[in-house]
Design a protein around this motif. Structure first.
Motif, short mmCIF file in Angstrom:
data_model
loop_
_atom_site.label_atom_id
_atom_site.label_comp_id
_atom_site.label_asym_id
_atom_site.label_seq_id
_atom_site.Cartn_x
_atom_site.Cartn_y
_atom_site.Cartn_z
N ARG A 30 90.63 95.83 -17.52
CA ARG A 30 90.68 97.25 -17.14
C ARG A 30 91.82 97.51 -16.17
O ARG A 30 92.34 96.58 -15.56
CB ARG A 30 89.34 97.71 -16.55
CG ARG A 30 89.01 97.09 -15.19
CD ARG A 30 87.83 97.81 -14.54
NE ARG A 30 87.43 97.21 -13.28
CZ ARG A 30 87.98 97.47 -12.10
NH1 ARG A 30 88.99 98.31 -12.01
NH2 ARG A 30 87.53 96.89 -11.00
N VAL A 33 91.75 100.78 -10.32
CA VAL A 33 91.22 102.13 -10.14
C VAL A 33 91.31 102.53 -8.67
O VAL A 33 90.72 101.89 -7.79
CB VAL A 33 89.76 102.23 -10.62
CG1 VAL A 33 89.19 103.63 -10.34
CG2 VAL A 33 89.67 101.91 -12.11
N GLY A 166 83.11 102.21 -17.81
CA GLY A 166 83.68 100.87 -18.03
C GLY A 166 84.36 100.80 -19.39
O GLY A 166 85.48 100.27 -19.51
N LEU A 169 87.59 102.81 -19.30
CA LEU A 169 88.68 102.10 -18.62
C LEU A 169 89.22 100.96 -19.48
O LEU A 169 90.43 100.71 -19.52
CB LEU A 169 88.20 101.58 -17.26
CG LEU A 169 87.93 102.67 -16.22
CD1 LEU A 169 87.23 102.09 -14.99
CD2 LEU A 169 89.24 103.35 -15.80
N LEU A 192 81.81 105.72 -10.47
CA LEU A 192 82.73 104.58 -10.41
C LEU A 192 82.22 103.56 -9.40
O LEU A 192 82.24 102.36 -9.65
CB LEU A 192 84.14 105.05 -10.04
CG LEU A 192 84.90 105.84 -11.10
CD1 LEU A 192 86.19 106.42 -10.51
CD2 LEU A 192 85.23 104.98 -12.32
N ASP A 196 80.70 99.67 -9.87
CA ASP A 196 81.59 98.69 -9.23
C ASP A 196 82.97 98.66 -9.89
O ASP A 196 83.51 97.61 -10.21
CB ASP A 196 80.95 97.30 -9.26
CG ASP A 196 81.54 96.39 -8.18
OD1 ASP A 196 82.45 96.85 -7.45
OD2 ASP A 196 81.12 95.22 -8.07
N LEU A 197 83.53 99.84 -10.11
CA LEU A 197 84.82 99.97 -10.79
C LEU A 197 85.90 100.51 -9.86
O LEU A 197 86.95 100.95 -10.31
CB LEU A 197 84.67 100.90 -12.00
CG LEU A 197 83.81 100.37 -13.15
CD1 LEU A 197 83.53 101.47 -14.18
CD2 LEU A 197 84.48 99.18 -13.82
N ASP A 199 88.64 100.04 -6.97
CA ASP A 199 89.44 99.00 -6.31
C ASP A 199 90.07 99.47 -5.01
O ASP A 199 90.37 98.66 -4.13
CB ASP A 199 90.57 98.55 -7.25
CG ASP A 199 90.03 98.00 -8.56
OD1 ASP A 199 89.27 97.02 -8.52
OD2 ASP A 199 90.36 98.58 -9.62
#
Ligand SMILES: NC(=O)c1ccc[n+]([C@@H]2O[C@H](COP(=O)([O-])OP(=O)(O)OC[C@H]3O[C@@H](n4cnc5c(N)ncnc54)[C@H](OP(=O)(O)O)[C@@H]3O)[C@@H](O)[C@H]2O)c1
Length: 247
Positions: A30, A33, A166, A169, A192, A196-197, A199
């Motif tokens: 992915r 993010v 998810g 992405l 998000l 847990d997407l 960053d």
């Protein structure tokens, strides 16, 4: 005038250069993010029903700098409607710098929705280059999908009533998207975080007290999540703080 407060004190920094130089390695499968949000000192996110009045000149500079770094701008349909999104624009020299880095001249807008019904005669849909991407589900109204496909590209992600972020992405990664900038709103950011997407979080805190009932920058069903963030940088302009965190 934007200055850096931490990790070292620097007068007059260029947000485009600073945010453009940050490392954003895509995790496996992915894109990276990054979420950009602005809040009042008491955590409010809207004035009236929109966020436009909240950010000052420094916030607009950081907002533009993050757009200059992104491949795709991911946004919830409610934000597109409330904040009257138009086509993404960047100065010519930033577009040239993007091309030199191997990016498209402009980041592409991707709108998440269950109901792809928009006013397709607005500049967002008539003037955006490339055309916006609408991320929706196979359960969305076929008529609305056909109509939207005239002015946008559609991406179906997931099998239920909601977009599987998810999966969305992962599909963007296959389209060689390396950095996704999520500009909200709180419902999308909350999802998000739950999945847990997330960053990176770039948070502007404006020196204003709003009270009232507006959302925090991320919301969702309790109990929510508890994810540690690492503070990476603090900038300041006219009393507004620009915090950069990573997971
Ligand atoms: N302070 C800030 O930095 C900031 C930033 C952005 C926005 N805002 C403010 O926040 C407000 C909007 O935020 P919000 O939290 O209400 O909404 P939002 O996150 O912008 O959008 C929610 C909408 O996105 C779509 N959506 C979200 N998740 C989805 C999923 N998994 N599958 C399919 N569709 C999905 C749905 O659209 P459909 O209803 O079309 O199906 C849903 O109604 C506005 O007032 C805006 O001004 C503030």
């Amino acid at each position: 005038l934007v200055r850096q407060v931490w990790p070292e004190s620097l007068e007059d920094v260029d947000p485009v250069a600073l945010y453009g130089a940050d490392d954003r390695p895509p995790p496996p499968g992915r894109p990276w993010v990054l979420v950009d949000m602005v809040a009042s000192a008491d955590g409010g996110t809207t004035i009236g029903d929109a966020s436009g009045g909240l950010g000052g000149a420094g916030d607009r500079a950081v907002f533009g700098a993050l757009r200059a770094a992104a491949d795709v701008i991911l946004v919830g349909a409610a934000t597109v409607r409330a904040d009257r999104y138009g086509p993404v624009r960047l100065p010519e020299h930033q577009q040239a710098a993007r091309i030199e880095r191997g990016q498209t001249p402009l980041p592409r807008l991707a709108i998440v929705t269950r109901n792809p019904t928009f006013d397709l005669a607005t500049p967002l849909f008539t003037d955006s280059r490339p055309a916006p991407l609408i991320i929706t589900t196979a359960t969305a109204s076929p008529a609305a999908r056909v109509e939207a496909a005239d002015r946008a590209d559609l991406l179906l992600a997931g099998h239920g009533d909601s977009v599987d972020l998810g999966a969305a992405l992962a599909a963007l990664a296959e389209m060689e998207v390396g950095v996704v900038l999520c500009e909200g709103g709180p419902t999308l950011v909350g999802q998000l975080a739950e999945a847990d997407l997330l960053d990176e979080l770039c948070l502007t805190i404006e020196p204003v007290l709003l009270a009232g009932g507006s959302s925090r920058i991320a919301k969702g069903p309790s109990p929510g999540v508890e994810q540690r963030l690492q503070l990476r940088r603090i900038l300041e302009a006219e009393g507004a703080l620009f915090l950069r965190y990573t997971r």
